[in-house]
Design a protein around this motif. Structure first.
Motif, PDB file in Angstrom:
ATOM      1  N   GLU A   1      36.858  45.534  37.107  1.00 38.97           N
ATOM      2  CA  GLU A   1      37.033  44.975  38.446  1.00 38.97           C
ATOM      3  C   GLU A   1      36.169  43.724  38.629  1.00 38.97           C
ATOM      4  O   GLU A   1      36.604  42.754  39.269  1.00 38.97           O
ATOM      5  CB  GLU A   1      36.659  46.024  39.494  1.00 38.97           C
ATOM      6  CG  GLU A   1      37.659  47.164  39.623  1.00 38.97           C
ATOM      7  CD  GLU A   1      37.251  48.157  40.676  1.00 38.97           C
ATOM      8  OE1 GLU A   1      38.115  48.580  41.462  1.00 38.97           O
ATOM      9  OE2 GLU A   1      36.058  48.528  40.732  1.00 38.97           O
ATOM     10  N   ARG A   2      34.974  43.732  38.074  1.00 35.83           N
ATOM     11  CA  ARG A   2      34.128  42.531  38.129  1.00 35.83           C
ATOM     12  C   ARG A   2      34.804  41.377  37.393  1.00 35.83           C
ATOM     13  O   ARG A   2      34.782  40.226  37.851  1.00 35.83           O
ATOM     14  CB  ARG A   2      32.761  42.824  37.506  1.00 35.83           C
ATOM     15  CG  ARG A   2      31.836  41.624  37.425  1.00 35.83           C
ATOM     16  CD  ARG A   2      30.511  41.994  36.782  1.00 35.83           C
ATOM     17  NE  ARG A   2      29.758  42.915  37.626  1.00 35.83           N
ATOM     18  CZ  ARG A   2      28.586  43.453  37.271  1.00 35.83           C
ATOM     19  NH1 ARG A   2      28.066  43.179  36.074  1.00 35.83           N
ATOM     20  NH2 ARG A   2      27.961  44.268  38.085  1.00 35.83           N
ATOM     21  N   PHE A   3      35.413  41.698  36.250  1.00 36.37           N
ATOM     22  CA  PHE A   3      36.135  40.689  35.484  1.00 36.37           C
ATOM     23  C   PHE A   3      37.246  40.073  36.329  1.00 36.37           C
ATOM     24  O   PHE A   3      37.435  38.850  36.351  1.00 36.37           O
ATOM     25  CB  PHE A   3      36.696  41.337  34.215  1.00 36.37           C
ATOM     26  CG  PHE A   3      37.694  40.492  33.469  1.00 36.37           C
ATOM     27  CD1 PHE A   3      37.260  39.484  32.621  1.00 36.37           C
ATOM     28  CD2 PHE A   3      39.053  40.710  33.616  1.00 36.37           C
ATOM     29  CE1 PHE A   3      38.171  38.701  31.937  1.00 36.37           C
ATOM     30  CE2 PHE A   3      39.975  39.946  32.931  1.00 36.37           C
ATOM     31  CZ  PHE A   3      39.529  38.933  32.098  1.00 36.37           C
ATOM     32  N   TRP A   4      38.023  40.898  37.046  1.00 36.65           N
ATOM     33  CA  TRP A   4      39.072  40.371  37.916  1.00 36.65           C
ATOM     34  C   TRP A   4      38.492  39.451  38.990  1.00 36.65           C
ATOM     35  O   TRP A   4      39.051  38.402  39.289  1.00 36.65           O
ATOM     36  CB  TRP A   4      39.829  41.504  38.598  1.00 36.65           C
ATOM     37  CG  TRP A   4      40.656  42.341  37.683  1.00 36.65           C
ATOM     38  CD1 TRP A   4      41.240  41.961  36.504  1.00 36.65           C
ATOM     39  CD2 TRP A   4      41.003  43.724  37.871  1.00 36.65           C
ATOM     40  NE1 TRP A   4      41.929  43.015  35.950  1.00 36.65           N
ATOM     41  CE2 TRP A   4      41.799  44.104  36.762  1.00 36.65           C
ATOM     42  CE3 TRP A   4      40.726  44.661  38.858  1.00 36.65           C
ATOM     43  CZ2 TRP A   4      42.322  45.391  36.625  1.00 36.65           C
ATOM     44  CZ3 TRP A   4      41.245  45.940  38.725  1.00 36.65           C
ATOM     45  CH2 TRP A   4      42.034  46.293  37.624  1.00 36.65           C
ATOM     46  N   LYS A   5      37.382  39.863  39.582  1.00 33.51           N
ATOM     47  CA  LYS A   5      36.796  39.109  40.689  1.00 33.51           C
ATOM     48  C   LYS A   5      36.377  37.707  40.258  1.00 33.51           C
ATOM     49  O   LYS A   5      36.425  36.763  41.046  1.00 33.51           O
ATOM     50  CB  LYS A   5      35.603  39.881  41.255  1.00 33.51           C
ATOM     51  CG  LYS A   5      35.129  39.402  42.623  1.00 33.51           C
ATOM     52  CD  LYS A   5      33.985  40.253  43.136  1.00 33.51           C
ATOM     53  CE  LYS A   5      34.407  41.657  43.451  1.00 33.51           C
ATOM     54  NZ  LYS A   5      35.309  41.746  44.624  1.00 33.51           N
ATOM     55  N   LEU A   6      35.965  37.572  39.001  1.00 33.48           N
ATOM     56  CA  LEU A   6      35.452  36.291  38.513  1.00 33.48           C
ATOM     57  C   LEU A   6      36.425  35.592  37.573  1.00 33.48           C
ATOM     58  O   LEU A   6      36.065  34.627  36.906  1.00 33.48           O
ATOM     59  CB  LEU A   6      34.107  36.503  37.797  1.00 33.48           C
ATOM     60  CG  LEU A   6      32.981  36.964  38.731  1.00 33.48           C
ATOM     61  CD1 LEU A   6      31.783  37.465  37.929  1.00 33.48           C
ATOM     62  CD2 LEU A   6      32.551  35.834  39.651  1.00 33.48           C
ATOM     63  N   SER A   7      37.663  36.070  37.510  1.00 34.40           N
ATOM     64  CA  SER A   7      38.637  35.453  36.611  1.00 34.40           C
ATOM     65  C   SER A   7      39.272  34.241  37.275  1.00 34.40           C
ATOM     66  O   SER A   7      39.162  34.033  38.483  1.00 34.40           O
ATOM     67  CB  SER A   7      39.704  36.463  36.192  1.00 34.40           C
ATOM     68  OG  SER A   7      40.444  36.887  37.317  1.00 34.40           O
ATOM     69  N   VAL A   8      39.985  33.434  36.479  1.00 32.66           N
ATOM     70  CA  VAL A   8      40.544  32.178  36.964  1.00 32.66           C
ATOM     71  C   VAL A   8      41.976  32.044  36.461  1.00 32.66           C
ATOM     72  O   VAL A   8      42.312  32.504  35.364  1.00 32.66           O
ATOM     73  CB  VAL A   8      39.691  30.981  36.494  1.00 32.66           C
ATOM     74  CG1 VAL A   8      39.603  30.914  34.975  1.00 32.66           C
ATOM     75  CG2 VAL A   8      40.248  29.664  37.032  1.00 32.66           C
ATOM     76  N   ASN A   9      42.808  31.427  37.279  1.00 30.91           N
ATOM     77  CA  ASN A   9      44.172  31.066  36.882  1.00 30.91           C
ATOM     78  C   ASN A   9      44.300  29.552  37.054  1.00 30.91           C
ATOM     79  O   ASN A   9      44.328  29.060  38.182  1.00 30.91           O
ATOM     80  CB  ASN A   9      45.208  31.789  37.740  1.00 30.91           C
ATOM     81  CG  ASN A   9      46.638  31.385  37.406  1.00 30.91           C
ATOM     82  OD1 ASN A   9      46.897  30.817  36.354  1.00 30.91           O
ATOM     83  ND2 ASN A   9      47.554  31.677  38.309  1.00 30.91           N
TER      84      ASN A   9
END
Length: 871
Positions: A732-740
């Protein structure tokens, strides 16, 4: 997939062992007179589940404990057997034992089909055999590496030239306004400059379209060619028009405006009187777009007028008749039409060649006649004067209020703040001094925190006051004072920054309550809502106790006609689980204890569904859950309380990292702007243009670095765990800090960004707007074509279980507009997935196969059609 598949199927066997003492299934159902199809299906299923035998009368899910992933592997194995008929996951859900499935697949034997969710008895659509498949483009030579690089160079030069032109205009405007002798003159000059700048920037895309393209016609344009560069320039300018920003073009909750209709007409579209267009997925090939009088197009609709297929851009017509209705989150492929007075339901699609006849109501993906009525708000009669005044008010707000605040405010800020005034008139090398960076740090920190606190206070108070003007159930005119209040409520309560910050944590519940959602009582799981949740009016939105929502929920609690709107309460039942990218209407017919699967079309008629699952578009019932998934979240009250407390501590750190990452980006942007002010006297417009380019480049590279740092610069591995496992919290932390990197859509530079983010990406991939969630779990082959709105999602959360696996997309594959590929999927070389399709977990698409639908299944090349009814 290998390892993860073995793990999942082994879990099934272990579960069965725990229940019955042995993984060998011998109870009931076997007889000497088994048909060859029954025998073959039972043998394949036994192999997939790692058991000796499977009883032909045992229920796949209730008795055998299988889940959708296991059954997807079963379907893939069956399709590889030449002695067995092809089977899809939809067949499995409709016939949930080997015996009933074999009977349904046996030629000339009527198949027992589950009762449809709809009570309407309209027959299945009779679709022209040439309608549904993606037509192959004429044979074209693939772009060479030289053409690919040359295209990238031309796109870069175009961007730099546009940036420099904008910088020159900004420079001249600043010099003229700053020379004004008084505050009143600064305001007047700001209005004059703003008017000229807005008109010029709005006219530029229109002029570019007519000069570069002329009239759009049905054609094929090879990607990365000079013709494609022309297409890309016009597409980018048309979709970046500042007019779209003024009328909500980048808002998550877009609303209609007469200005939007005028813009489309200027681009060549035939837009009828009183048409209401809410979607801001801006069409590009506008000359082939026809929208009739009084037609309604809801938000999040794709009606681009083009699609990409096998390295070629294909353009075609889209026609909406008089008083036509197009529901939310739908996809209109090229060469489609909705007739006069016809309706296309929510979460539906029209594939190439499909036409909804006059007066009929269709839904599903691909659409078929169903008969639901989606027109809830009445038509009150058209008023040109009301529309004119509404559009004029929007223009005046921008020119008389917005532009003076932005332009004049900037001039006053630079002239009156001593530190900034010193920068503008002093030493051009001030940025090398320590105090310069100290002041930038103080300024950016104070502004960042101030804006965040002000934003939180604003979204919790102002919309609440405006909501007193809106009475649920009452019909209001679309263009008026209350419509403006409704519009502002929708925009201010759907700020992406806050849902990203609080989403996937316990604190999202407090935030949603703050902005008006009715959520009492709450069973706290620590991840009740994801980071993507929106509604048109949160004050009439309620979500039942114990319900968990993944990302992408859009709650429709406002209904529109071409002249009016009505806000209605939307209520989601208790103990639901809602998958990704679901649009939920106020009159949705689901109740308590439901599984609403990813991309499902919520039923809007018939009895209220309870204690069941719903999948697909059109939707049909599936098991609510499987035992091993619910076991993942089965904790005693004290254990769950301690687990949630531990997750809360972890999530606070994740939220802190998100804020620090965004603050540092804000600080660097502030530093760039202050440096621009410092160097402006020496370099003028050049430093303004350079600042814009540098900010964009740094922003992309910085966010890429943040995402890779969160993953420790390592590749993800397939996982199957509880939502209370610390790995899931990290994910979930990875999703929060991911980029598109969406800003790079349609350019070779997006491929560079994907590779930096860890995607195994082949050569010369064309990406027109795909979202890849777990980058390092994804492989995309050479020459693939990824359309706008497509999504590669290598995970799912189902009740208390989190699952992830690889996605492999073979060379030359095409993903249609708005399609979604789930985890554990393999698509072979040259395969095609039709627009708006949902390719479910674990599917194995053979090379050069055509799949489509929701859920997706193989398109029969002999009949060249997707079967939209039963087998």
């Amino acid at each position: 997939m290998g390892e993860s598949t073995e793990v999942l199927t082994d879990v099934v066997a272990e579960s069965l062992t725990a229940q019955g003492g042995s993984p060998t299934l011998t109870h009931g159902g076997y007889a000497e007179s088994l048909t060859s199809i029954e025998r073959g299906l039972a043998g394949v299923l036994a192999d997939v589940m790692h058991v000796d035998r499977v009883p032909v009368d045992s229920h796949f899910f209730d008795d055998l404990g299988a889940d959708s992933l296991v059954m997807a592997h079963f379907c893939a194995r069956v399709r590889k057997r030449t002695d067995l008929p092809s089977v899809s996951i939809k067949d499995v859900y409709r016939n949930q034992t080997v015996r009933s499935l074999a009977k349904a697949l046996t030629p000339d034997v009527p198949a027992p089909v589950a009762a449809p969710l709809s009570t309407v008895t309209t027959p299945v659509a009779r679709v022209d055999p040439a309608v549904l498949p993606v037509s192959a483009p004429a044979a074209v030579k693939p772009a060479s590496r030289t053409e690919y690089v040359f295209c990238a160079a031309l796109q870069l030069l175009t961007f730099l030239a546009y940036s420099y032109l904008a910088a020159i205009v900004t420079d001249e405007g600043y010099l003229w306004i700053s020379a004004a002798p008084s505050l009143g003159d600064i305001y007047l000059r700001s209005v004059e400059f703003g008017t000229v700048a807005v008109i010029g920037l709005c006219l530029l895309p229109v002029m570019a379209k007519w000069l570069i393209i002329g009239r759009w016609k049905p054609s094929e344009i090879r990607v990365w060619s000079l013709g494609y560069v022309r297409f890309w320039i016009v597409k980018t300018l048309v979709r970046s028009n500042p007019l779209l920003l003024f009328i909500g073009g980048r808002s998550r909750m877009s609303t209609t405006s007469p200005l939007y209709n005028m813009y489309l007409r200027a681009l060549g579209a035939r837009v009828g009187r009183g048409a209401a267009i809410f979607s801001r997925n801006m069409p590009v090939c506008t000359d082939m777009l026809t929208i009739g009088d009084g037609a309604v197009v809801r938000k999040d609709v794709f009606f681009n007028g083009y699609r990409a297929y096998a390295g070629v851009i294909q353009t075609g017509a889209i026609t909406l008749g008089k008083d036509a209705f197009v529901g939310e989150m739908t996809v209109l492929d090229i060469n489609t039409a909705v007739g006069d007075g016809a309706q296309l339901g929510h979460a539906s699609s029209l594939q190439t060649g499909q036409v909804v006849p006059d007066g009929e109501s269709w839904s599903g993906s691909p659409a078929q006649p169903m008969g639901e009525d989606y027109r809830v708000a009445p038509v009150l009669g058209h008023s040109r004067a009301r529309r004119f005044m509404f559009g004029l008010t929007q223009v005046l707000k921008v020119l008389l209020v917005g532009m003076p605040l932005v332009v004049g405010g900037l001039v006053l800020l630079l002239a009156e703040v001593p530190a900034l005034n010193t920068l503008m008139d002093g030493d051009p090398a001030a940025f090398t001094s320590w105090w310069f960076h100290r002041d930038a740090l103080i300024f950016s920190t104070a502004l960042f925190l101030g804006l965040m606190i002000f934003g939180l206070l604003f979204v919790g108070t102002v919309p609440r006051l405006l909501n007193k003007l809106i009475e649920p159930g009452k019909v209001y005119r679309l263009y008026g004072f209350r419509a403006s209040a409704h519009r502002l409520i929708a925009r201010t309560t759907n700020v992406r920054f806050f849902t990203t910050l609080f989403g996937d944590t316990s604190y999202i519940v407090n935030y949603l309550r703050w902005i008006g959602y009715k959520l009492t009582p709450v069973v706290q799981t620590g991840c009740n809502f994801g980071m993507e949740v929106k509604s048109e009016n949160p004050f009439v939105t309620s979500v039942g106790s114990g319900t968990v929502v993944a990302d992408g929920l859009s709650i429709m609690n406002a209904d529109y006609s071409s002249t009016s709107f009505r806000v209605s309460p939307a209520s989601i039942g208790s103990n639901n689980f809602i998958g990704n990218w679901v649009v939920y209407p106020a009159h949705g017919r689901t109740g308590d204890n439901c599984l609403l699967a990813t991309k499902v079309a919520i039923p809007v008629d018939g009895a209220v569904r309870t204690n069941t699952g719903v999948l697909g578009s059109n939707s049909f019932e599936i098991p609510r859950s499987v035992q091993r998934d619910t076991r993942m979240a089965h904790l005693k009250r004290g254990q769950q309380r301690r687990a949630v407390a531990a997750k809360n501590r972890y999530d606070i750190a994740s939220m802190g990292l998100f804020l620090v990452a965004r603050w540092f980006l804000f600080y660097v942007i502030s530093l760039v702007l202050l440096t621009t002010a410092d160097l402006y006297g020496s370099f003028g417009a050049a430093v303004i243009a350079g600042a814009g380019v540098l900010t964009l480049l740094f922003g992309i590279l910085y966010l890429v670095l943040v995402e890779r740092a969160v993953s420790h610069f390592q590749r993800l591995r397939p996982r199957y765990c509880s939502i209370y496992d610390s790995y899931f919290w990290w994910h979930e932390r990875f999703w929060k800090l991911s980029v598109n990197p969406k800003v790079l859509d349609g350019t070779p530079f997006k491929n560079v960004a994907w590779r930096l983010l860890g995607v195994r990406l082949g050569a010369r991939v064309f990406d027109d707007g795909c979202a890849i969630i777990e980058k390092t779990l994804t492989t995309v082959g050479d020459g693939c074509t990824l359309n706008a709105g497509s999504r590669l999602q290598s995970h799912s959360q189902e009740d208390g279980a989190f699952k992830s696996d690889h996605i492999t997309i073979g060379a030359g594959t095409t993903l249609g507009v708005g399609s979604l590929v789930h985890y554990g999927v393999t698509m072979g070389e040259g395969a095609v997935l039709s627009p708006d399709s949902f390719l479910m977990k674990g599917e194995d698409v053979p090379s050069y196969a055509r799949w489509g639908g929701n859920p997706a299944r193989e398109i029969d090349d002999n009949r060249a059609t997707v079967q939209v009814g039963g087998k």
